[in-house]
Design a protein around this motif. Structure first.
Motif, short mmCIF file in Angstrom:
data_model
loop_
_atom_site.label_atom_id
_atom_site.label_comp_id
_atom_site.label_asym_id
_atom_site.label_seq_id
_atom_site.Cartn_x
_atom_site.Cartn_y
_atom_site.Cartn_z
N LYS A 139 0.83 -1.19 0.00
CA LYS A 139 0.00 0.00 0.00
C LYS A 139 0.88 1.26 0.00
CE LYS A 139 -3.58 2.28 2.75
NZ LYS A 139 -4.39 2.22 4.00
N ALA A 140 0.42 2.29 -0.68
CA ALA A 140 1.20 3.51 -0.82
C ALA A 140 1.65 4.05 0.53
CB ALA A 140 0.40 4.58 -1.56
N GLY A 166 1.95 1.48 -3.73
CA GLY A 166 0.55 1.45 -4.12
C GLY A 166 0.30 0.54 -5.29
N ARG A 190 4.89 8.73 -6.59
CA ARG A 190 4.82 7.53 -5.73
C ARG A 190 6.21 7.22 -5.17
NH1 ARG A 190 0.66 3.78 -7.30
NH2 ARG A 190 -1.21 4.98 -7.76
#
Length: 492
Positions: free
Chosen positions: A61-62, A85, A99
């Motif tokens: 998950k980010a 993510g 990201r």
């Protein structure tokens, strides 16, 4: 002290560091290792690293951070998995870079107390990994008697060495802006702010001019003097000029709001959260360090920052609602609200900056609470000439400093009509306050000059928990956006 950023050499598995950072992507049933992690994963044995990370709950998950001991599989004793993510289309480089920037920042923040780390996310985007590492590790501890855990002091990043070197220079500029913003107003007031700006500029070979209160009076800077007259610490106007070298390809004027503390003056603010007004000089900090950055990068773009600095306080000598100020441009302004002070000092600075005949003018300010209402705390509002406005908003999104283009509707101008002066400093209607402020500033921009106003009231200061590479306190927005604009102009 800023985290040292270095290009990585040799395999990550044998790097002489305390931790190795790898990226994780959310898969359909299990996390997947990101680019750059293959050599480290191979050292653990086929499939073993993903098994270990999944066993301790890693999902990819980010901004998720998971740490595991390496057990001697690689030289570093600690492995840090940073979540990126869900998969991103390879064509969307800006999203992927952000990201990487946020994951690197979260990892660097989680490694406080460690001396060194290797960041393999540079294999995806070296510049983003470098910027995220430095900005995520940032802390401001000058006023703490006990520093606690020291920030991560050195990060080695995989990828192109030139990109990493530039990322280090840009990140250092953002750190300098954060340090200025976080310095409390009893130590950072107009005179000391001017001194610190001059010191930064001189070190980089940037020319400096400082106007004190007498010079401001002689020059007719009625807006700056009016706002600053309520404080015992008089205002300043600072001008920093980078020549652009032998053959500059463009001439850029930068203007930044430098209210070192804003009580609202006679139109005093509520006490709750007034301490956040230590950040009301964020626009000034951004344009100061950006001008210095242009010199450090030796960009072939001439840049002049015009920075008005004042402290807005209520006192027996403070300016009042109902006063009329004669501005540097000669226009008169009726003061309806002394808490609409930023636009007054900026109007003087814009008019002065325009006298240099720049190709374009960009002004940055924590100008309105209405910006926060309209766009929230992470998105800047950009107004001005259509083409430049849209260009800056797009650049902001590309570098991870979210920005959105906003209009300047003509029908709002009549709300600034004054009973006795050329214009009022506050609109008669409640609605569209961010836009009305932009329309006020437009009155002081010469016709035909491309210009943009960036309202950073929300994204300049994070009063909540840290996230990604954004700390609590001053953020340094929009230094990286301005740097991207200058880089584009240099390459045009």
């Amino acid at each position: 002290m800023s985290t040292e950023l270095l290009p990585a050499t040799g395999p990550a598995g044998s790097a002489d560091v305390e931790a190795v950072i790898v990226g994780l992507v959310q898969g359909e049933s299990a996390p997947e290792l990101a680019d750059g992690a293959a050599e480290v994963a191979a050292a653990f044995g086929e499939g073993r690293l993903i098994e270990l990370l999944s066993a301790v709950g890693a999902t990819g998950k980010a901004e998720e951070i998971v740490k595991i001991p390496t057990g001697g599989a690689i030289t570093a004793p600690l492995l840090v998995a940073a979540g990126l993510g869900k998969p991103v289309d390879d064509g969307d480089r800006a999203v992927l870079a952000e990201r990487v920037r946020r994951a690197s920042g979260a990892a660097a923040r989680a490694l406080a107390g460690k001396a060194s780390a290797r960041n393999t996310l540079g294999a995806i985007d070296a510049a983003a990994a470098g910027e995220g590492s430095v900005l995520g590790a940032y802390t401001f501890s000058e006023y703490r008697s006990s520093d606690g855990k020291a920030p991560l002091s050195r990060v080695e990043v995989d990828g192109d060495a030139a990109a990493i070197e530039r990322a280090a220079t840009v990140a250092a500029a953002v750190v300098a802006a954060r340090d200025l913003i976080n310095t409390p107003p009893n130590d950072l007031y107009p005179a000391t702010f001017a001194e610190r700006a001059a010191a930064l500029a001189t070190e980089a070979g940037v020319a400096v001019e400082v106007l004190d209160e007498k010079a401001l009076a002689d020059g007719g800077y009625g807006g700056i003097l009016g706002v600053g007259q309520g404080s015992t610490r008089p205002p300043r106007l600072v001008r920093l000029t980078w020549s652009g070298g032998d053959a500059p390809r463009a001439k850029v004027a930068l203007v930044g709001k430098g209210i070192t503390f804003d009580t609202g003056g006679i139109s005093i603010k509520p006490a709750a959260n007034m301490d956040h007004m230590t950040s009301d000089m964020s626009g000034a900090a951004a344009v100061i360090v950006t001008t210095v950055l242009a010199a450090r990068l030796n960009l072939p773009v001439a840049v002049t920052a015009t920075v008005p600095m004042a402290e807005n306080l209520p006192s027996g000598s403070a300016y009042r609602p109902g006063d009329v100020l004669r501005m540097y441009s000669g226009k008169t302004v009726e003061v309806l609200n002394t808490d609409a002070e930023g636009r007054l000092i900026l109007a003087d600075a814009i008019a002065r900056a325009a006298e240099d005949s720049p190709d374009l003018l960009v002004e940055v300010s924590t100008l309105t609470g209405a910006q926060q209402v309209a766009l929230g705390m992470r998105t800047a509002g950009v107004m001005g000439s259509d083409e430049l406005r849209d260009r800056i908003a797009a650049l902001g999104r590309a570098v991870g400093e979210d920005a959105w283009a906003m209009p300047l509707p003509e029908h709002l101008r009549e709300g600034l009509d004054s009973r006795i002066a050329d214009i009022a400093n506050a609109a008669s209607a409640r609605w569209g306050g961010m836009l009305s402020a932009g329309i006020f500033l437009r009155e002081f921009v010469p016709a035909g000059l491309p210009w943009a106003h960036i309202d950073i009231a929300g994204p300049s200061f994070n009063s909540n928990s840290p996230w990604g590479y954004t700390p609590k306190g001053g953020t340094g927005v929009p230094v990286r956006t301005l740097a991207a604009l200058l880089q584009e102009l240099a390459e045009a």
